[in-house]
Write a protein that holds these residues in place. Structure first.
Motif, PDB file in Angstrom:
ATOM      1  N   ALA A  47      69.365 -34.100  94.589  1.00 28.05           N
ATOM      2  CA  ALA A  47      68.565 -32.903  94.843  1.00 28.05           C
ATOM      3  C   ALA A  47      67.074 -33.231  94.802  1.00 28.05           C
ATOM      4  O   ALA A  47      66.634 -34.125  94.077  1.00 28.05           O
ATOM      5  CB  ALA A  47      68.892 -31.823  93.820  1.00 28.05           C
ATOM      6  N   VAL A  48      66.283 -32.512  95.580  1.00 33.00           N
ATOM      7  CA  VAL A  48      64.833 -32.723  95.605  1.00 33.00           C
ATOM      8  C   VAL A  48      64.127 -31.859  94.569  1.00 33.00           C
ATOM      9  O   VAL A  48      62.925 -32.021  94.331  1.00 33.00           O
ATOM     10  CB  VAL A  48      64.263 -32.437  97.007  1.00 33.00           C
ATOM     11  CG1 VAL A  48      64.820 -33.415  98.020  1.00 33.00           C
ATOM     12  CG2 VAL A  48      64.566 -31.003  97.439  1.00 33.00           C
ATOM     13  N   VAL A  49      64.848 -30.907  93.981  1.00 33.36           N
ATOM     14  CA  VAL A  49      64.327 -30.080  92.888  1.00 33.36           C
ATOM     15  C   VAL A  49      65.381 -30.042  91.791  1.00 33.36           C
ATOM     16  O   VAL A  49      66.519 -30.475  91.988  1.00 33.36           O
ATOM     17  CB  VAL A  49      64.016 -28.638  93.366  1.00 33.36           C
ATOM     18  CG1 VAL A  49      62.890 -28.636  94.388  1.00 33.36           C
ATOM     19  CG2 VAL A  49      65.263 -27.976  93.944  1.00 33.36           C
ATOM     20  N   THR A  50      64.988 -29.532  90.640  1.00 36.23           N
ATOM     21  CA  THR A  50      65.943 -29.402  89.552  1.00 36.23           C
ATOM     22  C   THR A  50      67.096 -28.508  89.984  1.00 36.23           C
ATOM     23  O   THR A  50      66.889 -27.405  90.498  1.00 36.23           O
ATOM     24  CB  THR A  50      65.265 -28.782  88.307  1.00 36.23           C
ATOM     25  OG1 THR A  50      64.178 -29.611  87.925  1.00 36.23           O
ATOM     26  CG2 THR A  50      66.256 -28.657  87.160  1.00 36.23           C
ATOM     27  N   ARG A  51      68.313 -28.978  89.777  1.00 28.87           N
ATOM     28  CA  ARG A  51      69.486 -28.178  90.150  1.00 28.87           C
ATOM     29  C   ARG A  51      69.855 -27.278  88.983  1.00 28.87           C
ATOM     30  O   ARG A  51      69.898 -27.729  87.830  1.00 28.87           O
ATOM     31  CB  ARG A  51      70.655 -29.077  90.529  1.00 28.87           C
ATOM     32  CG  ARG A  51      71.773 -28.338  91.259  1.00 28.87           C
ATOM     33  CD  ARG A  51      72.750 -29.305  91.904  1.00 28.87           C
ATOM     34  NE  ARG A  51      73.725 -28.623  92.715  1.00 28.87           N
ATOM     35  CZ  ARG A  51      73.556 -28.320  93.993  1.00 28.87           C
ATOM     36  NH1 ARG A  51      72.425 -28.645  94.594  1.00 28.87           N
ATOM     37  NH2 ARG A  51      74.499 -27.714  94.690  1.00 28.87           N
ATOM     38  N   VAL A  52      70.153 -26.016  89.283  1.00 31.06           N
ATOM     39  CA  VAL A  52      70.471 -25.035  88.245  1.00 31.06           C
ATOM     40  C   VAL A  52      71.846 -24.436  88.532  1.00 31.06           C
ATOM     41  O   VAL A  52      72.112 -23.986  89.656  1.00 31.06           O
ATOM     42  CB  VAL A  52      69.421 -23.900  88.195  1.00 31.06           C
ATOM     43  CG1 VAL A  52      69.770 -22.903  87.095  1.00 31.06           C
ATOM     44  CG2 VAL A  52      68.027 -24.480  87.968  1.00 31.06           C
ATOM     45  N   GLY A  53      72.725 -24.455  87.541  1.00 30.36           N
ATOM     46  CA  GLY A  53      74.036 -23.818  87.643  1.00 30.36           C
ATOM     47  C   GLY A  53      74.163 -22.720  86.603  1.00 30.36           C
ATOM     48  O   GLY A  53      73.833 -22.942  85.433  1.00 30.36           O
ATOM     49  N   VAL A  54      74.593 -21.556  87.024  1.00 29.72           N
ATOM     50  CA  VAL A  54      74.782 -20.429  86.105  1.00 29.72           C
ATOM     51  C   VAL A  54      76.268 -20.121  86.014  1.00 29.72           C
ATOM     52  O   VAL A  54      76.912 -19.831  87.027  1.00 29.72           O
ATOM     53  CB  VAL A  54      74.025 -19.172  86.589  1.00 29.72           C
ATOM     54  CG1 VAL A  54      74.318 -17.990  85.660  1.00 29.72           C
ATOM     55  CG2 VAL A  54      72.523 -19.444  86.652  1.00 29.72           C
ATOM     56  N   VAL A  55      76.811 -20.201  84.798  1.00 33.07           N
ATOM     57  CA  VAL A  55      78.193 -19.795  84.545  1.00 33.07           C
ATOM     58  C   VAL A  55      78.129 -18.431  83.878  1.00 33.07           C
ATOM     59  O   VAL A  55      77.653 -18.308  82.742  1.00 33.07           O
ATOM     60  CB  VAL A  55      78.925 -20.805  83.644  1.00 33.07           C
ATOM     61  CG1 VAL A  55      80.347 -20.327  83.362  1.00 33.07           C
ATOM     62  CG2 VAL A  55      78.961 -22.182  84.304  1.00 33.07           C
ATOM     63  N   HIS A  56      78.579 -17.403  84.583  1.00 35.09           N
ATOM     64  CA  HIS A  56      78.473 -16.043  84.051  1.00 35.09           C
ATOM     65  C   HIS A  56      79.846 -15.391  84.035  1.00 35.09           C
ATOM     66  O   HIS A  56      80.776 -15.822  84.735  1.00 35.09           O
ATOM     67  CB  HIS A  56      77.490 -15.210  84.874  1.00 35.09           C
ATOM     68  CG  HIS A  56      77.909 -15.006  86.301  1.00 35.09           C
ATOM     69  ND1 HIS A  56      78.690 -13.945  86.708  1.00 35.09           N
ATOM     70  CD2 HIS A  56      77.651 -15.741  87.417  1.00 35.09           C
ATOM     71  CE1 HIS A  56      78.890 -14.033  88.012  1.00 35.09           C
ATOM     72  NE2 HIS A  56      78.282 -15.111  88.475  1.00 35.09           N
ATOM     73  N   GLY A  57      79.984 -14.355  83.247  1.00 39.56           N
ATOM     74  CA  GLY A  57      81.263 -13.654  83.166  1.00 39.56           C
ATOM     75  C   GLY A  57      81.297 -12.720  81.981  1.00 39.56           C
ATOM     76  O   GLY A  57      80.385 -12.709  81.145  1.00 39.56           O
TER      77      GLY A  57
END
Length: 791
Positions: free
Chosen positions: A118-128
């Motif tokens: 990735a060219v920027v910081t990768r962000v993953g959101v686990v929601h529920g």
């Protein structure tokens, strides 16, 4: 791989070999008990050696033996991955008993892998929703990702649901300390603090886990890592304003994983002694990981308890949330953390949704329940969805939540000052009135009323509402029955006739018309009772294929309508009797009742009835061998429909399509293949999308037509589609026999075997309505002894 179980395959092979369980045991050395458990699906982890012995004893072909072994292996539990030593890894421990969630875990790992490019910081959101195991999932993933991020893996609990959540500054300070910055060296000015934080992370490849984020404002200032880093966020909220994030909506576990969670905590031996009870506890916990862990801990701490007894206590909804408490783990407390964040409007919406009778709710019903405007209700539902207290449905403006949250909402409603019963009564009347209004669009004899058009616009919109809100209006009917609102129940049951002709499940209509008949006997006229008797006759005979039961109800309808001189309902009763007698091969009675129905409709001047009776009488004549006469009446039915009723759409189209399909079957029987194909084409043009029965019949007839032309491959495809649409056990087993024979003809022995396995499984079901001769014929075609199924 087949969708059939190991149990079905083993039973099929044993019956094909004409062996009893005892004979197979003697031949193979596998105990009768083991064979019995396998055939009942109770042996979840069968020994490979036993399966090999059974395959040899049954003389299975290599491909069959391989499939049997594969089905057995499919039930095995894969041990959880070993967790690294916590001392080597400055992170909270991952759950050693982590099971299930394999696809979700793969998603997290894939996101981390993509971070490297990735060219920027990768962000993953686990929601529920609360209790879904978000933290457990990300920690398990983080421990596996340790070596992917050489500059460190860092964790901070943001406490977003607590009364005192961390600010972004506090979180940055904790992360700086985990990066080795001494407390005394931390800048006190927020700008300097974030500047120091960004400078440290700019050149590093790190994994940041930000747990329990309350909102995007907590997270956004912390996204300062390098392009090769990965920030993994957990939250009960969706965080829709966190731009560029990849999101994983963590829902309920699957049933098998839920059972594994319980088994891992309670113990294999104890759970193996009460497998049904373990499965029931998993179901009652709604497959919510937190609830499963609590239930497991309670059982593990009370080895003297019966799992069955615990399941029975848990089934009492008044006790469920209280029972799901173990030490500092409480399902109710987890829900409360999210609830106290709600605005007043969203809090009202949340508790009023406990009144909704269906599994999901649309915006219009939600607004009615909460007594809010549509705009206010839309905002409230969006807030609940963002907080994961409701889940967006498969269509816009639809929402649902699982049963444990529903119980919690019910507790909040009971503790409020709302007039609960008044709200419920208003909801019942609103739903029933709207369902009755929608159903009027399907009446072939009447144009829609102006007021009905103002509500729905056209038939298509009315049909979509009835289909989408089926759980809701049926739930409202049940509530009306319980409150003895007989007039409302009868009005709905009477209105649903034409809509029900080709739509919905048989169980629905048996319930609707059974309730309608009960209501008619209390508040209705003799005519009302006759109408509902005819509807029940139709449901039993035409949907469930319980011909003799249907005839008994139909005879009551005939006696009542003759006594009351109710000509039209007497005609309907004779029409149904004609068709049922035809199914039972009482062909003389079928012809006489069909003729009587036609004469009665003609005497009453009821053209819709005359059209339908012409077709039914024609069918009876064809079955009796009077094909030319039958064809003439079928053609008259089509001509009358087009001339008198016209192809107006909706139910009228479905009825005309049904006539064309019946006509095509007769044409095929008479060798008029080309005309049969044209009749099927007409039917397919007329069928509405909601007519599941009609589509099943059209695919069936198209398959028979293609067979007559010698197009076996295309016929196989059409009959396969029909098989997936048909609900009747008897019709399914007949189609499976046809498909098995066709598969053999097409050189597909594996598919032929699968169809026969499914057919044998269905032959043993109690809802089969085939007579002895039909059952014997099909059993022979499937290659198993008839004595197994006929005592």
């Amino acid at each position: 791989m087949s969708d059939q179980s190991l149990a079905d395959h083993l039973r099929f092979y044993r019956l094909r070999a004409a062996l009893t369980q005892g004979e197979l045991a003697e031949r193979t050395g596998v105990s009768v008990r083991a064979i019995r458990d396998l055939e009942r699906g109770r042996a979840l982890t069968p020994h490979v050696r036993s399966l090999r012995l059974l395959a040899d004893g049954l003389d299975l072909a290599d491909s069959e033996a391989a499939q049997l072994l594969a089905l057995g292996a499919g039930n095995r539990t894969v041990p959880a991955a070993e967790v690294r030593d916590e001392r080597e890894f400055a992170f909270p421990s991952a759950s050693a008993g982590f099971v299930g969630r394999q696809s979700e875990l793969s998603w997290v790992l894939e996101q981390a892998e993509a971070a490297g490019d990735a060219v920027v910081t990768r962000v993953g959101v686990v929601h529920g929703p609360p209790g879904m195991g978000k933290t457990s999932l990300v920690l398990t993933a983080a421990h596996r990702l340790r070596e992917h991020f050489p500059d460190g893996c860092h964790f901070v609990d943001l406490g977003g649901m607590s009364k005192d959540p961390l600010s972004a500054e506090q979180a940055a300070g904790r992360l700086l300390r985990s990066l080795g910055v001494q407390v005394r060296a931390l800048p006190t000015d927020p700008a300097e603090l974030f500047g120091h934080y960004r400078s440290l992370l700019r050149e590093r490849s790190v994994l940041l886990v930000l747990d329990d984020a309350g909102d995007a404002a907590q997270v956004r200032p912390l996204l300062a890592a390098s392009a090769g880093s990965f920030v993994l966020v957990t939250s009960r909220n969706v965080l829709p304003d966190l731009d560029g994030a990849q999101r994983l909506d963590l829902g309920l576990m699957d049933h098998e994983a839920a059972v594994q969670v319980l088994t891992g905590i309670v113990g294999d031996q104890r759970c193996a002694s009460e497998p049904a009870a373990v499965a029931e506890v998993a179901r009652l916990c709604e497959r919510v990981p937190l609830a499963l862990r609590i239930a497991g801990r309670r059982l593990a701490s009370r080895p003297e308890w019966s799992i069955t007894g615990f399941a029975e206590q848990l089934a009492d909804s008044a006790n469920t949330l209280s029972l799901l408490s173990a030490g500092n783990l409480q399902v109710r407390a987890a829900f409360e953390l999210s609830h106290r964040q709600l605005s007043p409007e969203a809090a009202v919406m949340f508790r009023r949704l406990a009144l909704a009778p269906g599994r999901d709710v649309g915006l219009d019903l939600a607004a009615r329940l909460a007594e809010q405007s549509t705009a206010t209700a839309d905002v409230a539902l969006s807030e609940l969805a963002d907080a994961s207290l409701v889940r967006p449905g498969g269509e816009p403006d639809r929402y649902s939540f699982h049963d444990l949250l529903l119980l919690f909402a019910g507790e909040k409603l009971a503790a409020s000052s709302d007039d609960v019963e008044a709200c419920r009564q208003l909801m019942i009347r609103w739903l029933l009135t709207k369902a009755i209004t929608a159903s009027r669009f399907f009446h072939p004899d009447d144009e829609p009323l102006a007021d009905d058009v103002a509500v729905f616009g056209d038939l298509g919109a009315a049909e979509r509402w009835l289909d989408r809100e089926a759980d809701s209006w049926l739930g409202a009917l049940r509530l009306a029955v319980a409150r003895e609102r007989h007039a409302d129940v009868l009005e709905l049951a009477h209105a649903m006739h034409w809509y029900s002709d080709h739509r919905g499940a048989g169980e629905t209509w048996l319930e609707v018309y059974g309730a309608g008949l009960d209501a008619a006997r209390v508040v209705g006229t003799a005519h009302d009772v006759a109408v509902q008797l005819n509807f029940v006759t139709w449901t039993l005979g035409f949907v469930f294929l319980r011909y003799r039961d249907a005839l008994l109800v139909g005879e009551e309808a005939i006696a009542l309508t003759e006594r009351e001189n109710d000509v039209i309902e007497l005609a309907w009763a004779h029409l149904y009797r004609s068709v049922l007698k035809g199914f039972l091969k009482d062909l003389d009675d079928a012809v006489s009742s069909g003729q009587r129905a036609l004469e009665l409709f003609q005497s009453a001047g009821y053209e819709t009835g005359v059209t339908i009776a012409c077709n039914a009488f024609g069918d009876a004549l064809v079955a009796a061998g009077r094909v030319d006469e039958g064809l003439r009446y079928q053609r008259e039915a089509i001509a009358r429909h087009l001339a008198v009723i016209g192809p107006r759409g909706g139910s009228s189209d479905d009825n005309l399509a049904s006539i064309y399909l019946s006509h095509s079957d007769t044409l095929l029987r008479n060798g008029e293949v080309g005309d049969a194909g044209r009749a099927i084409d007409q039917a397919e043009r007329l069928l509405s999308t909601g007519s599941v029965w009609g589509r099943a019949s059209s695919h069936h007839m198209r398959g028979k037509y293609l067979l007559a032309l010698g197009h076996d491959e295309k016929a196989y495809d059409e009959l396969s589609v029909s098989m997936e649409l048909v609900k009747s056990t008897s019709r399914r087993v007949q189609l499976l026999t046809m498909l098995a024979d066709l598969a053999e003809k097409l050189g597909r022995p594996d598919e032929a075997r699968e169809h026969r396995v499914r057919g044998v499984a269905l032959l043993g079901r109690p809802d089969l309505t085939l007579n002895r001769a039909e059952t014997a014929e099909i059993a022979a075609a499937l290659g198993v002894p008839i004595e197994v199924f006929i005592n």
